[in-house]
Design a protein around this motif. Structure first.
Motif, PDB file in Angstrom:
ATOM      1  N   GLY A   1     -25.467 -64.824 -32.199  1.00  0.00           N
ATOM      2  CA  GLY A   1     -24.615 -64.468 -31.386  1.00  0.00           C
ATOM      3  C   GLY A   1     -24.189 -65.059 -30.104  1.00  0.00           C
TER       4      GLY A   1
ATOM      5  N   SER B   1     -19.707 -61.294 -31.352  1.00  0.00           N
ATOM      6  CA  SER B   1     -20.501 -61.786 -32.331  1.00  0.00           C
ATOM      7  C   SER B   1     -21.821 -60.868 -32.514  1.00  0.00           C
ATOM      8  N   GLY B   2     -21.876 -60.774 -34.000  1.00  0.00           N
ATOM      9  CA  GLY B   2     -23.033 -60.064 -34.257  1.00  0.00           C
ATOM     10  C   GLY B   2     -23.146 -59.137 -35.316  1.00  0.00           C
TER      11      GLY B   2
END
Length: 136
Positions: A53, A117-118
Protein backbone atom coordinates in the motif's frame (compact mmCIF):
# COMPACT_ATOMS: atom_id res chain seq x y z
CA UNK A 1 -4.16 25.35 -0.17
CA UNK A 2 -2.38 27.61 -2.63
CA UNK A 3 -3.77 28.26 -6.08
CA UNK A 4 -1.42 25.73 -7.66
CA UNK A 5 -1.03 22.97 -5.10
CA UNK A 6 -2.33 21.20 -2.01
CA UNK A 7 -0.91 22.28 1.36
CA UNK A 8 -0.03 19.97 4.26
CA UNK A 9 -3.09 20.77 6.39
CA UNK A 10 -5.43 20.04 3.50
CA UNK A 11 -3.53 16.89 2.53
CA UNK A 12 -3.71 15.52 6.07
CA UNK A 13 -7.46 16.19 6.15
CA UNK A 14 -7.89 14.25 2.91
CA UNK A 15 -5.88 11.29 4.20
CA UNK A 16 -8.10 11.28 7.30
CA UNK A 17 -11.23 11.33 5.12
CA UNK A 18 -9.98 8.34 3.13
CA UNK A 19 -9.22 6.45 6.33
CA UNK A 20 -12.63 7.30 7.79
CA UNK A 21 -14.31 5.79 4.72
CA UNK A 22 -12.08 2.72 5.02
CA UNK A 23 -13.12 2.30 8.66
CA UNK A 24 -16.77 2.64 7.65
CA UNK A 25 -16.21 -0.13 5.09
CA UNK A 26 -14.24 -2.26 7.60
CA UNK A 27 -11.10 -2.32 5.42
CA UNK A 28 -7.55 -1.13 6.00
CA UNK A 29 -5.74 1.07 3.50
CA UNK A 30 -2.84 3.38 2.90
CA UNK A 31 -3.69 6.87 1.66
CA UNK A 32 -1.47 9.48 0.03
CA UNK A 33 -1.85 13.01 -1.26
CA UNK A 34 0.57 14.54 -3.74
CA UNK A 35 0.91 18.13 -4.94
CA UNK A 36 0.53 19.42 -8.49
CA UNK A 37 4.05 18.21 -9.30
CA UNK A 38 3.32 14.70 -8.07
CA UNK A 39 5.42 15.12 -4.92
CA UNK A 40 4.21 13.49 -1.70
CA UNK A 41 2.58 15.92 0.75
CA UNK A 42 0.89 13.56 3.24
CA UNK A 43 0.68 9.80 3.75
CA UNK A 44 -0.61 7.41 6.38
CA UNK A 45 -1.00 3.63 6.55
CA UNK A 46 -3.73 2.19 8.74
CA UNK A 47 -2.64 -0.42 11.26
CA UNK A 48 -2.61 -3.81 9.58
CA UNK A 49 -2.81 -2.47 6.01
CA UNK A 50 -1.01 -4.42 3.30
CA UNK A 51 2.70 -3.85 2.80
CA UNK A 52 2.36 -2.86 -0.88
CA UNK A 53 0.00 0.00 0.00
CA UNK A 54 2.61 2.65 0.78
CA UNK A 55 4.14 2.37 -2.68
CA UNK A 56 0.88 1.88 -4.57
CA UNK A 57 -1.03 4.69 -2.81
CA UNK A 58 1.68 7.22 -3.60
CA UNK A 59 2.03 5.98 -7.17
CA UNK A 60 -1.74 6.05 -7.73
CA UNK A 61 -1.84 9.70 -6.64
CA UNK A 62 1.19 10.47 -8.82
CA UNK A 63 -0.37 8.70 -11.82
CA UNK A 64 -3.63 10.62 -11.44
CA UNK A 65 -1.75 13.94 -11.52
CA UNK A 66 0.69 12.95 -14.28
CA UNK A 67 -2.09 11.74 -16.57
CA UNK A 68 -4.82 14.19 -15.51
CA UNK A 69 -7.33 11.40 -14.94
CA UNK A 70 -8.45 8.80 -12.43
CA UNK A 71 -6.42 5.60 -12.45
CA UNK A 72 -9.60 3.52 -12.87
CA UNK A 73 -10.20 5.29 -16.19
CA UNK A 74 -6.61 4.66 -17.23
CA UNK A 75 -7.19 0.93 -16.80
CA UNK A 76 -9.66 1.01 -19.68
CA UNK A 77 -7.49 3.27 -21.84
CA UNK A 78 -4.36 1.19 -21.24
CA UNK A 79 -5.99 -2.17 -21.99
CA UNK A 80 -5.02 -3.99 -25.19
CA UNK A 81 -6.51 -2.03 -28.07
CA UNK A 82 -6.92 1.09 -25.93
CA UNK A 83 -5.51 4.41 -27.03
CA UNK A 84 -3.00 4.36 -24.13
CA UNK A 85 -2.09 0.67 -24.39
CA UNK A 86 1.19 0.02 -22.58
CA UNK A 87 0.99 3.15 -20.42
CA UNK A 88 1.88 1.17 -17.29
CA UNK A 89 5.28 0.33 -18.81
CA UNK A 90 6.17 4.04 -18.83
CA UNK A 91 6.72 6.67 -16.16
CA UNK A 92 9.65 4.81 -14.67
CA UNK A 93 7.30 2.04 -13.58
CA UNK A 94 5.25 4.43 -11.41
CA UNK A 95 2.07 4.51 -13.49
CA UNK A 96 -0.73 2.49 -11.89
CA UNK A 97 -3.71 1.61 -14.08
CA UNK A 98 -6.25 0.29 -11.59
CA UNK A 99 -8.63 2.17 -9.33
CA UNK A 100 -7.71 4.28 -6.34
CA UNK A 101 -6.00 7.37 -7.75
CA UNK A 102 -7.94 10.57 -8.47
CA UNK A 103 -6.69 14.05 -9.42
CA UNK A 104 -7.70 16.99 -7.24
CA UNK A 105 -9.00 20.03 -9.11
CA UNK A 106 -9.56 23.61 -7.99
CA UNK A 107 -11.02 26.03 -10.47
CA UNK A 108 -10.58 23.49 -13.24
CA UNK A 109 -6.84 23.16 -12.57
CA UNK A 110 -5.20 20.01 -11.18
CA UNK A 111 -3.65 20.98 -7.86
CA UNK A 112 -2.79 17.51 -6.59
CA UNK A 113 -3.92 13.93 -6.40
CA UNK A 114 -5.09 11.37 -3.90
CA UNK A 115 -4.18 7.68 -3.94
CA UNK A 116 -5.59 4.85 -1.85
CA UNK A 117 -4.44 1.23 -1.79
CA UNK A 118 -4.95 -1.84 0.35
CA UNK A 119 -8.47 -3.08 -0.22
CA UNK A 120 -10.41 -4.09 -3.33
CA UNK A 121 -10.22 -1.67 -6.24
CA UNK A 122 -13.84 -0.67 -5.57
CA UNK A 123 -13.08 0.08 -1.91
CA UNK A 124 -9.90 1.95 -2.82
CA UNK A 125 -11.89 4.09 -5.28
CA UNK A 126 -14.61 4.78 -2.69
CA UNK A 127 -12.02 5.86 -0.12
CA UNK A 128 -10.29 8.09 -2.68
CA UNK A 129 -13.68 9.57 -3.62
CA UNK A 130 -14.32 10.35 0.06
CA UNK A 131 -11.05 12.28 0.12
CA UNK A 132 -12.02 14.16 -3.04
CA UNK A 133 -15.40 15.00 -1.50
CA UNK A 134 -13.61 16.35 1.60
CA UNK A 135 -11.46 18.47 -0.70
CA UNK A 136 -14.47 19.96 -2.49
Amino acid sequence: MTSSSVDLTTAQRLVAAAHAEAQRRAVTVSAAVVDSGGHLVAFARMDGAEIAGPVLAVDKAYTAVANSTATAELGVLAAPGGELFGLQANGGGRFVIFGGGIPLRAGGVIVGGVGVSGASAADDVACAEAAVAAFG
